[in-house]
Design a protein around this motif. Sequence first.
Motif, short mmCIF file in Angstrom:
data_model
loop_
_atom_site.label_atom_id
_atom_site.label_comp_id
_atom_site.label_asym_id
_atom_site.label_seq_id
_atom_site.Cartn_x
_atom_site.Cartn_y
_atom_site.Cartn_z
N ARG A 95 -21.30 31.22 -12.84
CA ARG A 95 -22.41 31.97 -13.42
C ARG A 95 -23.67 31.09 -13.40
N PRO A 96 -24.83 31.71 -13.35
CA PRO A 96 -26.08 30.92 -13.32
C PRO A 96 -26.25 30.02 -14.54
N ASP A 97 -25.68 30.42 -15.71
CA ASP A 97 -25.88 29.63 -16.92
C ASP A 97 -24.83 28.53 -17.09
N GLN A 98 -23.95 28.34 -16.12
CA GLN A 98 -22.92 27.31 -16.23
C GLN A 98 -23.41 25.99 -15.61
N PHE A 99 -22.52 24.99 -15.63
CA PHE A 99 -22.87 23.67 -15.15
C PHE A 99 -21.79 23.14 -14.21
N SER A 117 -27.13 21.87 -13.80
CA SER A 117 -27.29 23.32 -13.95
C SER A 117 -26.96 24.04 -12.65
N VAL A 118 -26.15 25.08 -12.75
CA VAL A 118 -25.76 25.86 -11.57
C VAL A 118 -26.97 26.42 -10.86
N ASP A 119 -27.92 27.00 -11.61
CA ASP A 119 -29.09 27.60 -10.96
C ASP A 119 -30.34 26.72 -11.07
N GLY A 120 -30.21 25.55 -11.69
CA GLY A 120 -31.33 24.62 -11.77
C GLY A 120 -32.34 24.94 -12.85
N THR A 121 -32.06 25.93 -13.70
CA THR A 121 -33.04 26.31 -14.73
C THR A 121 -32.59 25.93 -16.14
N HIS A 122 -31.43 25.28 -16.27
CA HIS A 122 -30.93 24.89 -17.58
C HIS A 122 -30.87 23.37 -17.68
N ASP A 123 -31.08 22.87 -18.89
CA ASP A 123 -31.11 21.43 -19.09
C ASP A 123 -29.72 20.83 -18.93
N GLY A 124 -29.64 19.77 -18.12
CA GLY A 124 -28.37 19.11 -17.88
C GLY A 124 -28.33 17.74 -18.54
N LEU A 125 -27.31 16.97 -18.17
CA LEU A 125 -27.09 15.67 -18.79
C LEU A 125 -26.36 14.77 -17.79
N SER A 126 -26.59 13.46 -17.91
CA SER A 126 -25.87 12.52 -17.05
C SER A 126 -25.58 11.23 -17.81
N PHE A 127 -24.43 10.66 -17.54
CA PHE A 127 -24.07 9.33 -18.00
C PHE A 127 -23.97 8.46 -16.76
N VAL A 261 -15.68 10.75 -5.75
CA VAL A 261 -15.56 11.87 -6.67
C VAL A 261 -14.12 11.94 -7.16
N VAL A 262 -13.93 11.75 -8.47
CA VAL A 262 -12.58 11.80 -9.03
C VAL A 262 -12.32 13.10 -9.78
N SER A 263 -13.38 13.82 -10.10
CA SER A 263 -13.21 15.11 -10.79
C SER A 263 -14.47 15.93 -10.63
N GLN A 264 -14.28 17.23 -10.40
CA GLN A 264 -15.41 18.14 -10.31
C GLN A 264 -14.96 19.55 -10.68
N GLY A 265 -15.81 20.28 -11.39
CA GLY A 265 -15.46 21.63 -11.79
C GLY A 265 -16.63 22.33 -12.47
N ILE A 266 -16.42 23.58 -12.79
CA ILE A 266 -17.43 24.40 -13.44
C ILE A 266 -17.13 24.48 -14.94
N VAL A 267 -18.15 24.19 -15.77
CA VAL A 267 -17.98 24.24 -17.23
C VAL A 267 -19.09 25.09 -17.82
N ASP A 268 -18.91 25.45 -19.09
CA ASP A 268 -19.87 26.35 -19.74
C ASP A 268 -21.01 25.63 -20.43
N ALA A 269 -20.84 24.33 -20.71
CA ALA A 269 -21.86 23.62 -21.47
C ALA A 269 -21.81 22.13 -21.12
N VAL A 270 -22.92 21.43 -21.39
CA VAL A 270 -22.95 19.98 -21.17
C VAL A 270 -21.98 19.33 -22.16
N ARG A 271 -21.45 18.18 -21.76
CA ARG A 271 -20.44 17.40 -22.47
C ARG A 271 -19.05 18.04 -22.42
N GLN A 272 -18.97 19.22 -21.87
CA GLN A 272 -17.66 19.84 -21.69
C GLN A 272 -17.09 19.36 -20.35
N ARG A 273 -15.76 19.15 -20.32
CA ARG A 273 -15.08 18.69 -19.10
C ARG A 273 -14.03 19.69 -18.67
N PRO A 274 -13.83 19.85 -17.37
CA PRO A 274 -12.83 20.81 -16.89
C PRO A 274 -11.40 20.34 -17.17
#
Length: 274
Positions: A95-99, A117-127, A261-274
């Motif tokens: 979905r566009p609102d996912q990450f 951000s999936v669609d580039g319009t939502h604030d993301g996060l990085s460590f 890349v050791v893990s990748q997936g779609i999540v609903d919010a920042v700080r959430q992990r698949p």
Amino acid sequence: MQLLRDFAGPAGLPAREDLARKRAELLAAAASARPRRRRVLWGGVTAAGLAAAAAAVVVLTPAGAPIAPVPEPEPVRILHAAAAKARALPDVIPRPDQFVYTKTRLADGRENETWASVDGTHDGLSFVFGHETFVAGCHGGKSRCVPHPAAPANLPTDADGMLAYLHKSTYGEGDTLHDLGNEVVDLAGGYLRPAVRAALYEAVAKMPGLVARTDAKDATGRAVLGITWHSSTEHGIGNQDEFLFDPVTFTYLGSGMFGVVVSQGIVDAVRQRP
């Protein structure tokens, strides 16, 4: 046999003089006929053997040389294998609102995490390197703001279409081999639907100067397959941006520059992990 006898009726042997006359006519016809290429048939060959022989026929060129199948170059073979594996993966439409969550591991063992951000319009996060960084999305009417979607929509699903897309300036980059390499690495590192990812690998297989390393190592020291390309007049993406694939599953493992890349997936919010 009885049916044949009933159908043909009684028949005797032909007279000796009739046989002699027919034999003379046959020999005369054979002597006057134009010589033809002899055809040899080996006795004792079964129908199955003839079929096998027919299947083994080698097609000759006009010069008489046999045409042998040309094996794919090693980089092309690896990329096509990776494309086939990618197409077989389940298709998940974010979905566009996912990450897009991605975890990478560097050679020194450190791990980085990003929520893009999936669609580039939502604030993301990085460590990254132990530092937390806020990644602003393009929203709220910001001026000179261009969304950079982590899962671009409507990308080509065929090699030629993808190659044309790569040659097209997407974010103002150029069209040199180096520019193409940067965009390929950027796309491959994000989330792509299976058909799109397969098309990306097939498009790369059409690029010049491909080099394969079957003895490559990833950031953790594991044996991997590496693909890069170079040009005599340009800087290629180089070994630092080498495409890395698992040698068994042909899964994309990242590039040399950004770790594995050791893990990748779609999540609903920042700080959430698949």
